[in-house]
Design an enzyme around this catalytic site. Structure first.
Site, short mmCIF file in Angstrom:
data_model
loop_
_atom_site.label_atom_id
_atom_site.label_comp_id
_atom_site.label_asym_id
_atom_site.label_seq_id
_atom_site.Cartn_x
_atom_site.Cartn_y
_atom_site.Cartn_z
N ALA A 69 0.80 -0.85 -0.27
CA ALA A 69 0.14 0.22 -0.18
C ALA A 69 0.83 1.26 0.20
CB ALA A 69 -0.96 0.02 1.37
N THR A 70 2.71 1.10 0.38
CA THR A 70 2.85 2.54 0.31
C THR A 70 2.62 3.02 -0.56
OG1 THR A 70 4.27 1.55 2.64
CG2 THR A 70 5.12 3.15 0.94
N GLY A 200 -1.49 -6.50 0.97
CA GLY A 200 -1.94 -8.54 1.62
C GLY A 200 -1.49 -8.46 3.15
N THR A 237 9.39 -6.75 -13.19
CA THR A 237 8.45 -7.97 -13.35
C THR A 237 7.24 -8.60 -11.75
OG1 THR A 237 10.80 -9.35 -14.62
CG2 THR A 237 9.12 -10.75 -12.83
N CYS A 323 4.07 1.94 12.65
CA CYS A 323 5.04 2.66 12.12
C CYS A 323 5.80 3.66 12.77
CB CYS A 323 4.35 2.94 10.72
SG CYS A 323 2.86 1.75 9.58
N1 PMP Z 1 -1.94 2.74 5.12
C1 PMP Z 1 -2.57 2.24 6.65
C2 PMP Z 1 -3.47 3.09 6.76
C3 PMP Z 1 -1.80 1.59 6.80
O1 PMP Z 1 -1.83 0.99 8.08
C4 PMP Z 1 -0.39 0.71 5.94
C5 PMP Z 1 0.06 -0.51 6.82
N2 PMP Z 1 1.05 0.24 8.39
C6 PMP Z 1 -0.25 1.12 4.86
C7 PMP Z 1 -0.82 2.88 4.65
C8 PMP Z 1 0.88 0.66 4.22
O2 PMP Z 1 1.22 -0.48 3.93
P1 PMP Z 1 2.31 -1.05 2.87
O3 PMP Z 1 2.83 -1.81 4.36
O4 PMP Z 1 1.53 -2.75 2.50
O5 PMP Z 1 3.00 -0.81 2.68
#
Ligand code: PMP
Length: 375
Positions: A69-70, A200, A237, A323
């Site tokens: 998601a980052t 995921g 890839t 985080c």
């Molecule tokens: N957005 C939110 C709200 C999250 O909780 C997180 C994961 N801590 C992320 C983004 C980042 O996701 P990823 O670890 O897959 O990069």
């Protein structure tokens, strides 16, 4: 071991692990190869795309795989501003976003964008009216998370985006839905989002895979250039094993949402009933927040002290956000918490595999910590 840090990451489920292993050593072809093994690998990706598209109630072509998601958030924000932000230089977001959104915003400010951050109001709510008041014809992007990762607050994203689009249909709407995907029911259309980020490893799949939903007709400037994979949006890839695992998880979780949601509510209820008997514990969430996340402060005991005390007993929780690595959380401050409460806050996040016994042990350990630290 009692793992109560599922908002940080989850154990990989059997179905995902099996799918990943099968690709690591069996179907290990490169999806760009023209031979049979390449075609097989491509089919695996397409299958996962279908499953994830179905979970978001969109067409599979709207799903693009990323490393998490980052990356999805970076692609959404820089990709959208790269196309739609040349002349329109205003972005509206909230003050409670994950760093993978808020840090992008800081970067865009350095590039001359005006970024407006809407804070929770005195009731602890992100108000749709506040957004409607500030978006205008100069706004290119509105980015809002669906569920806050620290206290489980659910933002009324669907309503806010609807109002935003009503005011200016050209504004691109992006939702970081990481903590909501497969945890609360929502469909891409209901969110009124042009872009949605998911990951995921928060839902029993491996780390290092995620996806972005891109509504048909929305253009994004790629962040990464190369071989043109994922229709040129995300070169490199594809991680076939992790994508296969992501698909397998979503398939596994299909039809279980009510069960998991109820389980989370019951676990939280159990915790609350028991914690009620302890003094000086402050609940940093509201009843209608996401029930998988229980953020509490045990007054007088700093988060790290409590975290390590629980760890000694084999119980794993988080201090604030996973985080933020011990730094004081800005997000909880935005929700009006005092420094004292923030410094003693812990985040307990459950999975459907947790039990009432886990909660019982947690409560007993918290009670013991209060005695040990003479509170
Ligand atoms: N957005 C939110 C709200 C999250 O909780 C997180 C994961 N801590 C992320 C983004 C980042 O996701 P990823 O670890 O897959 O990069």
């Amino acid at each position: 071991m009692i793992y109560l840090d599922n908002a940080a990451t989850t154990k990989v489920c059997d179905e995902a692990a099996a799918a990943i292993t099968a690709c690591l050593q069996g179907n290990y072809g490169n999806p760009s190869s023209l031979h049979k093994m390449g075609i097989e690998a491509e089919k695996i990706i397409d299958n996962a795309r279908k499953i994830i598209g179905a979970a978001l109630a969109c067409e599979p072509e709207c799903i693009f795989f990323t490393s998490g998601a980052t990356e999805s958030n970076n692609l959404a924000i820089f990709g959208a501003t790269g196309v739609y932000g040349r002349r329109k230089r205003k972005i509206v977001t909230t003050s409670i976003e994950h760093p993978s959104v808020s840090e992008c915003m800081k970067r865009l400010e350095e590039d001359g964008f005006e970024v407006i951050r809407i804070s929770p109001n005195s009731d602890g709510e992100i108000s749709a009216d506040d957004f409607a008041d500030v978006v205008d014809e100069n706004t290119c992007l509105v980015s809002i998370m669906l569920v806050n990762n620290e206290n489980g607050y659910i933002v009324p994203v669907g309503r806010i985006f609807k109002d935003v689009k009503r005011k200016n249909p050209e504004i691109i709407t992006h939702c970081d839905a990481v903590q909501g995907f497969m945890k609360i029911p929502f469909k891409s259309k209901e969110l009124n989002a042009d872009l949605i980020s998911i990951s995921g490893h928060k839902i029993y799949s491996a780390k290092g895979v995620g996806a972005i939903y891109v509504k048909k007709g929305i253009r994004l400037k790629p962040v990464c250039y190369g071989g043109g994979q994922e229709k040129g949006l995300r070169s490199g890839t594809e991680s076939v094993p992790l994508i296969a695992g992501f698909g397998a998880t979503v398939e596994r979780l299909k039809g279980t949402l009510d069960f998991r949601l109820n389980k989370a509510k019951e676990l939280r209820e159990y915790f609350l009933n028991r914690v009620d008997k302890l003094d000086d514990i402050s609940l940093n969430f509201k009843e209608d927040n996401l029930p998988y996340i229980i953020n509490v402060s045990v007054k007088g005991i700093r988060s790290e002290i409590m975290l390590h005390f629980l760890e000694e007993k084999g119980i794993y929780v988080s201090s604030g956000s996973a985080c933020s690595k011990g730094a004081r959380s800005n997000v909880l401050k935005e929700f009006g918490l005092s420094d004292e409460l923030i410094d003693s806050s812990i985040r307990i996040s459950t999975s459907f595999e947790n039990t009432f016994e886990d909660m019982e042990e947690l409560i007993n350990a918290i009670a013991e910590a209060r005695q040990r630290f003479n509170y």
